[in-house]
Design a protein around this motif. Structure first.
Motif, PDB file in Angstrom:
ATOM      1  N   SER A 103       1.055  -1.426   0.068  1.00 61.82           N
ATOM      2  CA  SER A 103       0.243   0.062  -0.074  1.00 61.82           C
ATOM      3  C   SER A 103       0.975   1.508  -0.477  1.00 61.82           C
ATOM      4  O   SER A 103       0.376   2.412  -0.335  1.00 61.82           O
ATOM      5  CB  SER A 103      -1.171   0.497   0.892  1.00 61.82           C
ATOM      6  N   THR A 104       2.266   0.976   0.055  1.00 62.94           N
ATOM      7  CA  THR A 104       3.145   2.669   0.339  1.00 62.94           C
ATOM      8  C   THR A 104       3.132   2.740  -1.121  1.00 62.94           C
ATOM      9  O   THR A 104       3.954   3.504  -1.606  1.00 62.94           O
ATOM     10  CB  THR A 104       3.976   2.236   1.290  1.00 62.94           C
ATOM     11  N   ALA A 105       3.439   2.125  -1.882  1.00 67.54           N
ATOM     12  CA  ALA A 105       4.171   2.174  -3.585  1.00 67.54           C
ATOM     13  C   ALA A 105       2.368   1.658  -4.719  1.00 67.54           C
ATOM     14  O   ALA A 105       3.293   2.499  -5.257  1.00 67.54           O
ATOM     15  CB  ALA A 105       4.708   0.490  -3.383  1.00 67.54           C
ATOM     16  N   VAL A 106       1.735   1.550  -4.165  1.00 67.95           N
ATOM     17  CA  VAL A 106       0.176   1.960  -4.805  1.00 67.95           C
ATOM     18  C   VAL A 106      -0.067   2.936  -4.910  1.00 67.95           C
ATOM     19  O   VAL A 106      -0.311   3.892  -4.374  1.00 67.95           O
ATOM     20  CB  VAL A 106      -0.234   0.184  -4.934  1.00 67.95           C
ATOM     21  N   ASP A 107      -0.571   3.995  -5.868  1.00 64.86           N
ATOM     22  CA  ASP A 107      -1.711   4.419  -6.524  1.00 64.86           C
ATOM     23  C   ASP A 107      -3.242   4.291  -5.762  1.00 64.86           C
ATOM     24  O   ASP A 107      -3.977   3.594  -5.700  1.00 64.86           O
ATOM     25  CB  ASP A 107      -1.876   5.024  -7.170  1.00 64.86           C
TER      26      ASP A 107
ATOM     27  N   GLU B 287      13.587  -8.842   0.392  1.00 61.30           N
ATOM     28  CA  GLU B 287      14.290  -8.294  -0.729  1.00 61.30           C
ATOM     29  C   GLU B 287      13.087  -8.363  -2.077  1.00 61.30           C
ATOM     30  O   GLU B 287      13.048  -7.075  -2.987  1.00 61.30           O
ATOM     31  CB  GLU B 287      15.085  -8.893  -1.319  1.00 61.30           C
ATOM     32  N   GLU B 288      12.442  -9.513  -2.549  1.00 58.41           N
ATOM     33  CA  GLU B 288      11.641  -9.670  -3.201  1.00 58.41           C
ATOM     34  C   GLU B 288      10.565  -9.663  -3.733  1.00 58.41           C
ATOM     35  O   GLU B 288       9.684  -9.022  -4.473  1.00 58.41           O
ATOM     36  CB  GLU B 288      11.188 -11.520  -3.298  1.00 58.41           C
ATOM     37  N   ILE B 289      10.199  -8.838  -2.587  1.00 59.33           N
ATOM     38  CA  ILE B 289       8.973  -8.087  -1.420  1.00 59.33           C
ATOM     39  C   ILE B 289       9.078  -7.194  -2.586  1.00 59.33           C
ATOM     40  O   ILE B 289       7.435  -6.304  -2.789  1.00 59.33           O
ATOM     41  CB  ILE B 289       7.889  -8.806  -0.080  1.00 59.33           C
ATOM     42  N   TYR B 290       9.108  -6.739  -1.718  1.00 60.37           N
ATOM     43  CA  TYR B 290       9.783  -4.772  -2.228  1.00 60.37           C
ATOM     44  C   TYR B 290      10.290  -5.136  -3.619  1.00 60.37           C
ATOM     45  O   TYR B 290       9.564  -3.983  -4.079  1.00 60.37           O
ATOM     46  CB  TYR B 290      11.297  -4.982  -1.099  1.00 60.37           C
ATOM     47  N   GLU B 291      10.958  -5.776  -4.325  1.00 60.58           N
ATOM     48  CA  GLU B 291      10.916  -5.445  -5.540  1.00 60.58           C
ATOM     49  C   GLU B 291       9.848  -5.543  -6.582  1.00 60.58           C
ATOM     50  O   GLU B 291       9.282  -5.305  -7.187  1.00 60.58           O
ATOM     51  CB  GLU B 291      12.284  -6.774  -6.486  1.00 60.58           C
TER      52      GLU B 291
ATOM     53  N   ALA C  78       8.096  -1.205  -3.601  1.00 59.76           N
ATOM     54  CA  ALA C  78       8.167   0.447  -2.350  1.00 59.76           C
ATOM     55  C   ALA C  78       9.200  -0.418  -1.653  1.00 59.76           C
ATOM     56  O   ALA C  78      10.867  -0.961  -2.023  1.00 59.76           O
ATOM     57  CB  ALA C  78       7.155  -1.257  -1.008  1.00 59.76           C
ATOM     58  N   ASP C  79       9.713   0.897  -0.886  1.00 65.67           N
ATOM     59  CA  ASP C  79      11.250   0.783  -0.436  1.00 65.67           C
ATOM     60  C   ASP C  79      11.071  -0.248   0.728  1.00 65.67           C
ATOM     61  O   ASP C  79      10.004   0.162   1.132  1.00 65.67           O
ATOM     62  CB  ASP C  79      11.213   2.263   0.388  1.00 65.67           C
ATOM     63  N   PRO C  80      12.373  -0.776   0.810  1.00 65.40           N
ATOM     64  CA  PRO C  80      12.508  -1.625   1.996  1.00 65.40           C
ATOM     65  C   PRO C  80      11.723  -0.717   3.429  1.00 65.40           C
ATOM     66  O   PRO C  80      12.126   0.454   3.892  1.00 65.40           O
ATOM     67  CB  PRO C  80      13.891  -1.683   2.471  1.00 65.40           C
ATOM     68  N   LYS C  81      10.768  -1.946   4.351  1.00 68.81           N
ATOM     69  CA  LYS C  81      10.592  -1.403   5.403  1.00 68.81           C
ATOM     70  C   LYS C  81      11.227  -1.971   6.609  1.00 68.81           C
ATOM     71  O   LYS C  81      11.137  -1.256   7.633  1.00 68.81           O
ATOM     72  CB  LYS C  81       8.833  -1.735   5.063  1.00 68.81           C
ATOM     73  N   TYR C  82      12.139  -2.998   6.574  1.00 66.51           N
ATOM     74  CA  TYR C  82      12.633  -3.049   7.547  1.00 66.51           C
ATOM     75  C   TYR C  82      14.438  -3.130   7.405  1.00 66.51           C
ATOM     76  O   TYR C  82      14.866  -2.820   5.673  1.00 66.51           O
ATOM     77  CB  TYR C  82      12.276  -4.566   8.325  1.00 66.51           C
TER      78      TYR C  82
END
Ligand SMILES: Cc1cc2nc3c(=O)[nH]c(=O)nc-3n(C[C@H](O)[C@H](O)[C@H](O)COP(=O)(O)OP(=O)(O)OC[C@H]3O[C@@H](n4cnc5c(N)ncnc54)[C@H](O)[C@@H]3O)c2cc1C
Length: 469
Positions: A368-372, A457-461, A465-469
């Motif tokens: 949700s931090t990366a989608v419109d 890492e794969e989830i951020y890709e 989204a920017d890394p959360k942790y």
């Protein structure tokens, strides 16, 4: 402090030595204390608030899963605080699309009088045999040189210093617990990867209206206009509403009080409404701690990130974390072992019961931090409510494609978002599987964390989204 001042302070410091000290008389602390006390051990709960203010905690007042709460505080004790048990669905207002989506909520749900509930769980812990020390602010921890074992806490009670020595300390002090700023965790695997951006800042008012609202059987949600946040309206009764809002601290800060006021003013059902109570706080909308144990010390509830990161619901997790921590402590006392290995089963039980699921749900927070947001709302508005409920609650991977196929025509224009959601869901399922294989021993944690971090890492890709942790 000079030597003279130190000896003067030492002379006025009173020392108590219960078996277990619990810091915080919230849900996690009360259930932990009640469980320990029922096993016949001395337990003292330290609460910074006064007796009359204790239990008054910022909350949306929605209690999910109340039918299966731990037994150490009998359900009959807390039930009188359940003021609305008639809620059976979520009502999602999507103003951008001029749509209202109704989604059934399975399982027992109650909207509660939170302060009354807070008082009742404190009474329940006392009934079980715990002692509550109000007006007692914990300021520091005591640690043994060499082993790093936590052996107690320092507190101020009515302006006087007090030391509590104990076999175990339970940190149930809520979000951003001060204890964790003071413990040196060098000798354990306790999770210290905690940042303010993992928290949501939230605020709520208890609002009274003259005429009953016509959605008293629903939890109402709505995205906020500015910044990525959401508003809620939860009916304690049909004339007493918990109205609140929050935003993840990665986002631009919202003006919580003004933004809520603006929304209330626009809703005709709140014409002439009176505000009875106002409170705000931070809540952890993150994955649970990888490990919440350290020699002589266990963190529970908000102090260990035990909140559903997508809904902000943390009461049930706190109650169970309190129970599991207490049971691990009771066994460790009997074995005379204060090490993290002796407490490890607590981590496993948390992951097994809800931690793994919360870690997987956190992936959608990251997305949700990366989608419109408008695009996501458009997609939601295009979905049939029943199908969304299935997708939300079944936990099965096959529901995703089914949901999309049946709604494909309606959701034209949002296909890219759907594809993104599918890919994200696949990653979330992989993460869930990894959490289901949480190590059974602290020595296995590092290897497990490496595999988890690779997956993150794969989830951020995938999400962008920017890394959360
Ligand atoms: C605005 C808001 C809305 C929410 N809505 C919901 C909801 O609708 N449903 C839901 O399930 N969850 C909700 N949550 C989350 C839920 O309130 C928490 O997850 C839950 O209360 C956690 O319980 P806890 O016992 O871990 O911590 P808390 O309930 O925060 O208790 C911590 C206790 O420790 C005490 N304390 C702190 N520091 C010290 C100290 N140094 N010395 C002594 N005492 C100390 C505090 O005074 C407090 O009594 C919401 C949270 C917020 C902020």
């Amino acid at each position: 402090m000079s030597t003279q001042e130190q000896s003067a302070a030492a002379a006025t410091t009173e020392t108590r030595s219960p078996d277990v000290v619990v810091v915080g008389a919230g849900t996690a602390g009360c259930y932990a204390a009640a469980t320990v006390a029922r096993e016949g051990y001395d337990v003292v709960v330290l609460e910074r608030k006064s007796e009359s203010e204790a239990g008054h905690i910022a909350c949306g007042d929605a209690l999910k899963g109340a039918d299966a709460f731990p037994e150490s505080i009998p359900k009959s004790r807390i039930e009188p605080a359940f003021t609305n048990t008639g809620v059976d669905h979520g009502r999602f207002e999507i103003p951008q699309e001029d749509t209202v989506l109704e989604i059934p909520i399975p399982g027992e749900l109650a909207v509660i009088d939170r302060w009354e509930y807070g008082r009742r769980i404190i009474d329940g812990a006392e009934d079980a045999g715990a002692e509550i020390h109000y007006d007692t602010v914990v300021t520091n921890v005591c640690q043994e040189d060499g082993t790093g074992r936590v052996t107690g806490v320092e507190a101020i009670h009515d302006g006087e210093s007090r030391t509590y020595d104990a076999e175990f300390v339970v940190d149930a002090a809520g979000s951003l617990s001060i204890l964790q700023d003071n413990v040196d965790f060098a000798e354990s695997t306790f999770d210290t990867n905690v940042n303010y951006t993992h928290f949501c800042s939230a605020y709520r008012e208890i609002v009274r209206v003259d005429d009953p609202v016509d959605w008293s059987d629903a939890l109402v949600f709505k995205p906020t206009e500015r910044a990525a946040g959401y508003l809620w309206y939860f009916p304690r009764t049909d004339t007493e509403i918990n109205a609140g809002l929050g935003f993840q601290m990665t986002e631009e800060p919202m003006q919580l009080v003004d933004d809520l006021k603006r929304d209330l003013e626009r809703r005709p059902e709140f014409d002439g409404a009176e505000v009875d109570d106002k409170l705000g706080a931070a809540l952890p909308t993150r994955r649970p701690y990888d490990s919440a144990v350290h020699p002589g010390y266990v963190a529970v509830g908000d102090a260990a990130g035990h909140v559903n990161p997508t809904t902000g619901g943390g009461i049930a997790g706190a109650a169970y974390a309190g129970k599991y921590a207490a049971e691990a402590i009771v066994e460790a006392i009997a074995a005379g072992d204060y090490g993290e290995k002796a407490l490890w089963e607590y981590n496993e039980r948390v992951m097994d019961h809800f931690g793994a699921r919360y870690a997987a749900l956190d992936v959608y927070n990251i997305l949700s931090t990366a989608v419109d947001v408008d695009d996501l709302m458009g997609l939601l508005a295009a979905m049939p409510g029943e199908k969304l409920a299935e997708a939300l609650y079944s936990g099965s991977t096959s529901i995703g494609p089914k949901l999309a196929l049946e709604s494909l025509y309606k959701s034209y224009g949002h296909w890219e978002t759907i594809l993104n959601l599918f890919r994200t869901k696949r990653r979330a399922d992989e993460l869930l599987e990894l959490y289901e294989a949480y190590p059974s021993h602290p020595a296995g944690l590092e290897h497990w964390q490496r595999r988890r971090d690779d997956l993150m890492e794969e989830i951020y890709e995938t999400t962008g989204a920017d890394p959360k942790y």
